[in-house]
Motif scaffolding. Structure first.
Motif, short mmCIF file in Angstrom:
data_model
loop_
_atom_site.label_atom_id
_atom_site.label_comp_id
_atom_site.label_asym_id
_atom_site.label_seq_id
_atom_site.Cartn_x
_atom_site.Cartn_y
_atom_site.Cartn_z
N ASP A 197 55.84 79.07 18.21
CA ASP A 197 55.30 80.22 17.91
C ASP A 197 53.87 80.25 17.99
O ASP A 197 53.41 81.42 17.34
CB ASP A 197 56.02 80.58 16.54
CG ASP A 197 57.42 80.42 16.37
OD1 ASP A 197 58.06 80.92 17.30
OD2 ASP A 197 57.67 79.89 15.42
N LYS A 198 53.26 79.43 18.60
CA LYS A 198 51.67 79.50 18.53
C LYS A 198 51.29 79.81 17.35
O LYS A 198 50.14 80.55 17.14
CB LYS A 198 51.40 80.47 19.80
CG LYS A 198 51.83 80.07 21.10
CD LYS A 198 51.30 78.72 21.62
CE LYS A 198 51.69 78.49 23.15
NZ LYS A 198 51.00 77.30 23.52
N ASN A 199 51.47 79.01 16.02
CA ASN A 199 51.08 79.30 15.02
C ASN A 199 50.52 78.11 14.17
O ASN A 199 50.24 77.96 13.15
CB ASN A 199 52.17 79.88 14.02
CG ASN A 199 53.32 78.96 13.87
OD1 ASN A 199 53.36 78.03 14.69
ND2 ASN A 199 54.22 79.53 12.96
N ILE A 200 50.22 76.86 15.07
CA ILE A 200 49.90 75.64 14.50
C ILE A 200 48.49 75.24 15.10
O ILE A 200 48.30 75.33 16.45
CB ILE A 200 50.62 74.28 14.91
CG1 ILE A 200 52.11 74.69 14.29
CG2 ILE A 200 50.35 73.10 14.51
CD1 ILE A 200 53.31 73.55 14.72
N ALA A 201 47.49 75.20 14.22
CA ALA A 201 46.25 74.82 14.60
C ALA A 201 45.92 73.24 14.97
O ALA A 201 46.16 72.44 14.00
CB ALA A 201 45.26 75.39 13.63
N TYR A 202 45.43 73.01 16.21
CA TYR A 202 45.31 71.70 16.54
C TYR A 202 44.00 71.17 16.51
O TYR A 202 42.95 71.97 17.17
CB TYR A 202 46.13 71.26 17.91
CG TYR A 202 45.69 69.77 18.49
CD1 TYR A 202 46.73 68.67 18.15
CD2 TYR A 202 44.58 69.84 19.25
CE1 TYR A 202 46.27 67.59 18.58
CE2 TYR A 202 44.40 68.52 19.64
CZ TYR A 202 45.06 67.29 19.37
OH TYR A 202 44.78 66.29 20.22
N ILE A 203 43.46 70.30 15.80
CA ILE A 203 42.04 69.85 15.86
C ILE A 203 41.81 68.33 16.41
O ILE A 203 42.38 67.74 15.38
CB ILE A 203 41.36 70.14 14.47
CG1 ILE A 203 41.52 71.72 14.24
CG2 ILE A 203 40.12 69.81 14.51
CD1 ILE A 203 40.98 72.07 12.72
N ILE A 236 47.08 70.35 12.47
CA ILE A 236 47.15 68.84 12.98
C ILE A 236 45.81 68.42 13.16
O ILE A 236 44.97 69.23 14.08
CB ILE A 236 47.91 68.93 14.30
CG1 ILE A 236 49.41 69.23 13.97
CG2 ILE A 236 47.88 67.32 14.79
CD1 ILE A 236 50.26 69.37 15.22
N ILE A 237 45.41 67.33 12.70
CA ILE A 237 44.10 66.61 12.65
C ILE A 237 44.30 65.25 13.29
O ILE A 237 44.80 64.41 13.07
CB ILE A 237 43.41 66.39 11.21
CG1 ILE A 237 43.46 67.74 10.45
CG2 ILE A 237 42.13 65.84 11.53
CD1 ILE A 237 42.50 68.84 10.87
N ASP A 238 43.87 65.39 14.55
CA ASP A 238 44.19 64.24 15.63
C ASP A 238 43.15 63.40 15.70
O ASP A 238 42.02 63.48 16.03
CB ASP A 238 44.41 64.64 16.87
CG ASP A 238 44.90 63.54 17.89
OD1 ASP A 238 44.81 62.50 17.32
OD2 ASP A 238 45.35 63.99 19.07
#
Length: 344
Positions: A197-203, A236-238
């Motif tokens: 749903d393109k609603n998760i922020a990936y950093i 999501i903090i990678d």
């Protein structure tokens, strides 16, 4: 005793009060001054014999630098003497741009151990992996070199190749990996939008340099605007293959996602060297769910952030066991434009 030798030994002896001044106050913990004097005299004897009798006339500067490097290397894999050029390179690296392979390393059993390759660098493109052991550099054995000496061999002009002999778990024979040196420009923070749903922020945090917190705060402002503040589901903090960096950045990055509580504490040899760092109010993730991703290349500052968020139940940690580096190094500038990196 010759005049030169007398000069060398007296210079060492005169430094004795300065050395002893930094020792613990309790007598049982202080070095025996007579024994230290004897050891300094021995050092002076060896130095003078080398200066006078070695087959080729040695450089006094190189002799002293080698002695300092050996002393620091004997303490632990992370402490080191930094000659002026190495110190200058380190200062440049923490600002995010330097020349080389793009690989974070330490020493283990006399070999160079890979902590992690840095994203989008020659080392990562050559498939260098965490826990790889480098045994040779262009055919020169690493065994016997200090970490600083090995790193210096890996540096070089952009476009020049270097062959690494790599011992990798699961491989029966050593690997020969050719890497072309390049200018390394580190983007400390990378972002994108994920999820069906393109609603998760990936950093993605690639390192902890002087730009990390500043760019992370920009990400926490821009991603909700891009996704929609009412639509964003979480972050999501990678931290995979993030080898660490500056302690102050680890603290400030953790602080951006915490409202309260202790982030990390450090304990030195003396009680006065202990410190505690706590979060201040202001969770820039606004209480939304956080998943932190780690692996064997997540070290030092990465482990501080992951540990702080886990301890305060602010994030779920996913991945594999991290590298396991729990010490802090202080860089102390010295005379002559050099410095020492010391575990404190």
């Amino acid at each position: 005793m010759t005049g030169k030798r007398r000069h060398v030994i007296w210079a060492l002896v005169l430094s004795l009060p300065l050395i002893m001044a930094g020792g613990p106050a309790l007598s049982e913990k202080r070095l025996d001054e007579r024994e230290l004097y004897n050891q300094l005299t021995l050092f002076g004897d060896v130095l003078e014999q080398v200066r006078r009798n070695y087959v080729d006339a040695p450089s006094d500067k190189e002799l002293i630098e080698a002695a300092l490097s050996g002393m620091m290397a004997s303490l632990d894999p992370h402490s080191a003497y930094l000659p002026p050029k190495n110190f200058e390179d380190m200062q440049v690296e923490t600002k995010g741009e330097f020349g080389g392979l793009g690989i974070e390393v330490t020493m283990e059993n006399g070999l160079v151990k890979v902590i992690a390759p840095i994203d989008d660098t020659p080392a990562s493109r050559a498939d260098m992996r965490p826990n790889d052991l480098i045994s040779e550099l262009d055919g020169k054995p690493v065994l016997g070199l200090t970490l600083s000496e090995a790193v210096e061999l890996m540096r070089g002009e952009k476009g020049k190749p270097i062959t690494l002999t790599v011992l990798r778990e699961g491989e029966k024979e050593p690997l020969e990996i050719v890497i072309i040196r390049d200018t390394i420009r580190i983007r400390a923070v990378r972002t994108r939008v994920e999820g069906p749903d393109k609603n998760i922020a990936y950093i993605r945090l690639t390192t902890f340099n002087s730009q990390t917190t500043k760019n992370l705060k920009k990400a926490f402002n821009s991603l909700p605007a891009e996704i929609g503040s009412k639509n964003i589901a979480g972050y999501i903090i990678d931290l995979r293959n993030n080898p660490g960096g500056l302690l102050r950045e680890a603290i400030s990055v953790s602080d951006t996602m915490l409202d309260r509580g202790e982030i990390v504490s450090t304990r030195g040899r003396n009680e006065d060297d202990s410190s505690r760092f706590s979060a201040r109010r202001g969770d820039m993730a606004r209480g939304l769910p956080i998943v932190v991703m780690i692996n064997g290349g997540s070290a030092s500052a990465s482990e501080i952030v992951a540990g702080a968020l886990q301890d305060h139940h602010r994030a779920v940690i996913m991945g594999t066991q991290s590298f396991g580096k729990g010490s802090v190094q202080t860089v102390m500038p010295l005379g002559g434009d050099g410095a020492m990196r010391l575990t404190t």
